[in-house]
Design an enzyme around this catalytic site. Structure first.
Site, mmCIF file in Angstrom:
data_model
loop_
_atom_site.group_PDB
_atom_site.id
_atom_site.type_symbol
_atom_site.label_atom_id
_atom_site.label_comp_id
_atom_site.label_asym_id
_atom_site.label_seq_id
_atom_site.Cartn_x
_atom_site.Cartn_y
_atom_site.Cartn_z
ATOM 1 N N GLU A 128 0.826 -1.210 0.000
ATOM 2 C CA GLU A 128 0.000 0.000 0.000
ATOM 3 C C GLU A 128 0.861 1.262 0.000
ATOM 4 O OE1 GLU A 128 -1.648 1.724 3.503
ATOM 5 O OE2 GLU A 128 -1.190 -0.035 4.716
ATOM 6 N N VAL A 186 -5.482 0.219 2.907
ATOM 7 C CA VAL A 186 -5.611 -1.239 2.780
ATOM 8 C C VAL A 186 -6.791 -1.578 1.857
ATOM 9 C CG1 VAL A 186 -6.214 -3.354 4.039
ATOM 10 C CG2 VAL A 186 -4.474 -1.790 4.956
ATOM 11 N N ASP A 203 -17.036 5.117 13.896
ATOM 12 C CA ASP A 203 -15.822 5.056 13.075
ATOM 13 C C ASP A 203 -15.319 3.612 12.961
ATOM 14 O OD1 ASP A 203 -13.457 5.378 11.738
ATOM 15 O OD2 ASP A 203 -12.687 6.982 13.029
ATOM 16 N N SER A 233 -13.314 1.227 10.097
ATOM 17 C CA SER A 233 -12.578 1.333 8.833
ATOM 18 C C SER A 233 -13.230 0.527 7.718
ATOM 19 C CB SER A 233 -11.148 0.858 9.037
ATOM 20 O OG SER A 233 -10.446 0.891 7.810
ATOM 21 N N ALA A 234 -13.201 1.103 6.526
ATOM 22 C CA ALA A 234 -13.669 0.396 5.332
ATOM 23 C C ALA A 234 -12.798 -0.826 5.032
ATOM 24 C CB ALA A 234 -13.669 1.344 4.137
ATOM 25 N N ASP A 235 -11.619 -0.891 5.663
ATOM 26 C CA ASP A 235 -10.752 -2.063 5.456
ATOM 27 C C ASP A 235 -11.482 -3.363 5.820
ATOM 28 O OD1 ASP A 235 -8.773 -0.211 4.895
ATOM 29 O OD2 ASP A 235 -7.591 -0.603 6.700
ATOM 30 N N LYS A 263 -4.116 -2.233 14.375
ATOM 31 C CA LYS A 263 -3.383 -1.270 15.195
ATOM 32 C C LYS A 263 -3.977 -1.194 16.593
ATOM 33 C CE LYS A 263 -3.420 1.839 11.863
ATOM 34 N NZ LYS A 263 -3.225 1.218 10.574
HETATM 35 N N1 PSU Z 1 -0.850 0.486 8.834
HETATM 36 C C1 PSU Z 1 0.226 1.198 9.199
HETATM 37 N N2 PSU Z 1 0.209 2.539 8.951
HETATM 38 C C2 PSU Z 1 -0.840 3.134 8.290
HETATM 39 C C3 PSU Z 1 -1.967 2.369 7.903
HETATM 40 C C4 PSU Z 1 -1.916 1.048 8.198
HETATM 41 O O1 PSU Z 1 1.173 0.668 9.762
HETATM 42 O O2 PSU Z 1 -0.771 4.323 8.028
HETATM 43 C C5 PSU Z 1 -3.121 2.976 7.128
HETATM 44 C C6 PSU Z 1 -3.631 1.918 6.148
HETATM 45 O O3 PSU Z 1 -3.624 2.499 4.866
HETATM 46 C C7 PSU Z 1 -5.036 1.627 6.610
HETATM 47 C C8 PSU Z 1 -5.443 2.966 7.115
HETATM 48 O O4 PSU Z 1 -5.854 1.140 5.580
HETATM 49 O O5 PSU Z 1 -4.287 3.358 7.870
HETATM 50 C C9 PSU Z 1 -6.702 2.900 7.938
HETATM 51 O O6 PSU Z 1 -7.287 4.161 7.939
HETATM 52 P P1 PSU Z 1 -8.787 4.351 8.480
HETATM 53 O O7 PSU Z 1 -8.690 3.987 9.935
HETATM 54 O O8 PSU Z 1 -9.082 5.824 8.255
HETATM 55 O O9 PSU Z 1 -9.661 3.459 7.680
HETATM 56 MN MN MN Z 2 -12.215 5.814 9.982
#
Ligand code: PSU
Ligand code: MN
Length: 303
Positions: free
Chosen positions: A24, A105, A137, A139-141, A158
């Site tokens: 990514e 992701v 909140d 994630s769309a992941d 995380k």
């Molecule tokens: N893993 C990491 N660092 C990051 C991310 C993941 O070690 O910056 C990023 C990835 O791109 C993941 C995104 O898809 O954070 C998730 O963001 P959100 O919580 O807004 O969906």
């Molecule tokens: Mn989010």
């Protein structure tokens, strides 16, 4: 179908039917500071190559979906400060309107799938945020893992997230969560958590076989491979937890929301640990790249 632009090495690997690992770009633009982000991006690619697979870092540049970036593109993304963060919701808009953005992701899974790539390595996926019962909140992941048939190798989710709720949502969505070499679900900076992963595997062969079997069952969606950070590089939970708590309360006080939450938290944790969080992040990403390349090999061999 959108035809991506492939790097020379990815084109060659596709022609030869040799293993490819998607990577990514949001981790480069929003996950780590410059210049460490560029060094890490190069090292991750080198790690994939050292395992005999081809790295394909994915991004949208001036409206073109790139699968595999050359070093100039990697460098300009790493230095850019105004690149947008593209997830499932934003990707088509960016491509259609000539925009540049780094893929999360979710969006990287979409790009990998368009390119016929089965395996993707990252640091940690997005998940259910703490307080999601108020903020909504999530994630769309997680939804992407339920729909797009790519095996994602990450160090769990995380630890800034609500890990029990993240596992619950993955279970609801029918996403296999496979811990590697242990039963405990890894917590990104820490190798273990007090939660068990639903599945566990000791070898890339088992993970590759499960990936292929999902396809044979006609199931959409991918797998989350939860690969613990190497013990020597981990930050114990007792040390990272207070830092996470502080970063979360600062995000709350500043009213940070939406896409900005994850980058803000990662940045603050980096500052509050004097860079230790980044060292651990780098170690786990490299470890994931290695395993992803091995899984890609096994999938190629089995087909
Ligand atoms: N893993 C990491 N660092 C990051 C991310 C993941 O070690 O910056 C990023 C990835 O791109 C993941 C995104 O898809 O954070 C998730 O963001 P959100 O919580 O807004 O969906
Ligand atoms: Mn989010």
């Amino acid at each position: 179908m959108i035809t991506p632009t492939f790097s020379a090495e990815v084109s060659e690997a596709r022609a030869n039917g040799s293993p490819i690992v998607a990577l990514e770009s949001t981790i480069i633009t929003h996950g780590m500071p410059y210049p460490q982000n560029l060094e890490v991006a190069r090292k991750v690619e080198a790690t994939v190559r050292a395992e005999g697979a081809t790295p394909a870092t994915i991004a949208v540049i001036n409206g073109t979906l790139h699968v595999g970036l050359d070093d100039d593109a990697l460098e300009s993304l790493a230095q850019a400060t105004d690149v947008s963060k593209l997830s499932r919701a934003d990707m088509a808009f960016a491509i259609a309107n000539g925009k540049t953005g780094a893929t999360t992701v979710a969006a990287t899974m979409i790009g990998a799938h368009v390119a016929g790539i089965d395996v993707f390595a990252t640091g940690g996926i997005g998940g259910v945020h703490r307080g999601a019962e108020d903020s909504f909140d999530i994630s769309a992941d997680l939804h992407e893992l339920a729909q797009t048939p790519v095996t994602v190798v990450a160090a769990g989710a995380k630890a800034i997230l609500d890990l029990p709720k993240t596992l619950e949502v993955l279970e609801t969505l029918g996403v296999p969560v496979i811990a590697v070499g242990q039963q405990s679900f890894p917590a990104f900076w820490s190798a273990t958590s007090d939660l068990d992963a639903p599945l566990s595997a000791d070898t890339p062969t088992e993970i590759a076989a499960a990936h292929i079997a999902r396809g044979q069952l006609g199931l959409p969606g991918g797998q989350l491979v939860a690969n613990p950070i190497p013990a020597a590089s981990e930050i114990p939970q007792s040390r990272i937890d207070p830092v996470i708590t502080q970063a979360l309360s600062e995000a709350d006080a500043k009213g940070i929301s939406g896409k900005a939450v994850t980058p803000f938290l990662l940045g603050r944790i980096f500052e509050l640990t004097n860079g230790a969080s980044l060292d651990a992040n780098i170690a786990l990403v490299l470890n994931n790249a290695r395993l992803a390349a091995q899984i890609a090999h096994e999938i190629t061999a089995a087909r």
